[in-house]
Design a protein around this motif. Structure first.
Motif, PDB file in Angstrom:
ATOM      1  N   LEU A 200      -0.786   3.508  -7.571  1.00 26.05           N
ATOM      2  CA  LEU A 200       0.385   3.635  -6.687  1.00 26.05           C
ATOM      3  C   LEU A 200       0.971   2.241  -6.443  1.00 26.05           C
ATOM      4  O   LEU A 200       0.265   1.322  -6.055  1.00 26.05           O
ATOM      5  CB  LEU A 200       0.003   4.277  -5.351  1.00 26.05           C
ATOM      6  N   GLY A 201       2.253   2.124  -6.676  1.00 24.32           N
ATOM      7  CA  GLY A 201       2.913   0.832  -6.508  1.00 24.32           C
ATOM      8  C   GLY A 201       2.833  -0.038  -7.745  1.00 24.32           C
ATOM      9  O   GLY A 201       3.419  -1.119  -7.790  1.00 24.32           O
ATOM     10  N   PHE A 202       2.115   0.425  -8.744  1.00 29.79           N
ATOM     11  CA  PHE A 202       1.972  -0.317 -10.002  1.00 29.79           C
ATOM     12  C   PHE A 202       2.183   0.644 -11.178  1.00 29.79           C
ATOM     13  O   PHE A 202       1.347   0.755 -12.069  1.00 29.79           O
ATOM     14  CB  PHE A 202       0.584  -0.960 -10.104  1.00 29.79           C
ATOM     15  N   GLY A 203       3.293   1.337 -11.162  1.00 28.07           N
ATOM     16  CA  GLY A 203       3.593   2.285 -12.229  1.00 28.07           C
ATOM     17  C   GLY A 203       3.932   3.664 -11.691  1.00 28.07           C
ATOM     18  O   GLY A 203       4.783   4.365 -12.226  1.00 28.07           O
ATOM     19  N   ILE A 204       3.226   4.079 -10.669  1.00 25.60           N
ATOM     20  CA  ILE A 204       3.562   5.319  -9.955  1.00 25.60           C
ATOM     21  C   ILE A 204       4.217   4.851  -8.652  1.00 25.60           C
ATOM     22  O   ILE A 204       3.539   4.515  -7.688  1.00 25.60           O
ATOM     23  CB  ILE A 204       2.305   6.182  -9.675  1.00 25.60           C
ATOM     24  N   ASP A 205       5.556   4.786  -8.680  1.00 26.63           N
ATOM     25  CA  ASP A 205       6.284   4.098  -7.619  1.00 26.63           C
ATOM     26  C   ASP A 205       7.189   4.984  -6.773  1.00 26.63           C
ATOM     27  O   ASP A 205       7.415   4.698  -5.608  1.00 26.63           O
ATOM     28  CB  ASP A 205       7.135   2.975  -8.229  1.00 26.63           C
ATOM     29  N   THR A 206       7.724   6.035  -7.362  1.00 28.87           N
ATOM     30  CA  THR A 206       8.699   6.856  -6.650  1.00 28.87           C
ATOM     31  C   THR A 206       8.033   8.106  -6.076  1.00 28.87           C
ATOM     32  O   THR A 206       6.976   8.533  -6.564  1.00 28.87           O
ATOM     33  CB  THR A 206       9.833   7.298  -7.595  1.00 28.87           C
TER      34      THR A 206
END
Length: 192
Positions: free
Chosen positions: A112-118
Motif C-alpha cells: 500500500l502506497g508503493f504500487g497499490i495507491d488508489t
C-alpha cells in the motif's frame, strides 16, 4: 559500464540492503513475525514484494510443510523471488495469477502506497486476496503511516476481513521507522 561504475553500483546496492535490513520493522519481521508464521505450518503462503533484502524470507518455512510463493510486479525482482514458486504480476490479480492455489496466509508488506495507491486498487487487491485465501485464511498488511490510510478503517477491507490476531502475533504491531513515521503490521482473518 566501466568497472569503477559497476563497483560503485554494487557497493551502493549492498549498503542499501544492509540499511533496510537493520530497520526496526524488518528486524521484527525476521525475528518475530516470520518464525511465528512458520510455526503454524501453513500449506501455502504468499509473500508479496521481492527485493534483495527479502530473498531469505522463504527459508523461514520448512519445505516439507509449506510451499512459499512469491509475487512482484517488477520482472527484474524475480531473481529475489522463490525460484519456481515466483510469479510476476499485479497484486490486484493475485487470484488469477495463482488460479489453482489457495493460500492460508497472504503477506503484503510495503504494498500500500508503493504500487497499490488508489482506492480502486485497494478494493481490487482486497477482493482478489479474499478470493485467493482459504476459508479462515489470513492476510497481513504492512503499511507506512505516511504513505497510506489505515487499512483497518477501509470499508472494503473490513467488509471482507476481521481485524484479528494471527497465531501468537497481535492484530496490530507498530514500530517507528524512517523519518519518525510508524510502520504498521495488521493481521486480518477472511470472513465470508
Amino acid at each position: 559500464m566501466p568497472i569503477l561504475s559497476k563497483t560503485k553500483s554494487l557497493l551502493s546496492s549492498v549498503h542499501f540492503n544492509l540499511k533496510v535490513q537493520s530497520l526496526p520493522d524488518r528486524v521484527y519481521l525476521r525475528e518475530v513475525m516470520l518464525p511465528s508464521m512458520a510455526k503454524t505450518k501453513p500449506e501455502n503462503v504468499l509473500l508479496a514484494g521481492t527485493r534483495r533484502y527479502t530473498r531469505r524470507y522463504p527459508s523461514f518455512f520448512a519445505a516439507n510443510d509449506t510451499v512459499v510463493w512469491t509475487l512482484d510486479f517488477d520482472p527484474s525482482a524475480a531473481r529475489f523471488g522463490n525460484g519456481p514458486f515466483h510469479r510476476t504480476g499485479d497484486h490486484c490479480e493475485v487470484d488469477q495469477i495463482f488460479e489453482s492455489v489457495r493460500f492460508d496466509v497472504i503477506h503484503l508488506n510495503g504494498i500500500l502506497g508503493f504500487g497499490i495507491d488508489t482506492p480502486d486498487q485497494v478494493e481490487r487487491m482486497t477482493e482478489a486476496c479474499h478470493r485467493a485465501l482459504n476459508t479462515n485464511g489470513h492476510i497481513m498488511i504492512g503499511w507506512d503511516s505516511d504513505r497510506t490510510t489505515d487499512p483497518a478503517e477501509n470499508p472494503t477491507i473490513i467488509s471482507r476481513f476481521e481485524h484479528s490476531k494471527f497465531a501468537d502475533l497481535p492484530a496490530r504491531h507498530a514500530v517507528t521507522g524512517l523519518g519518525g513515521y510508524d510502520h504498521v503490521f495488521d493481521w486480518f482473518r477472511r470472513t465470508d
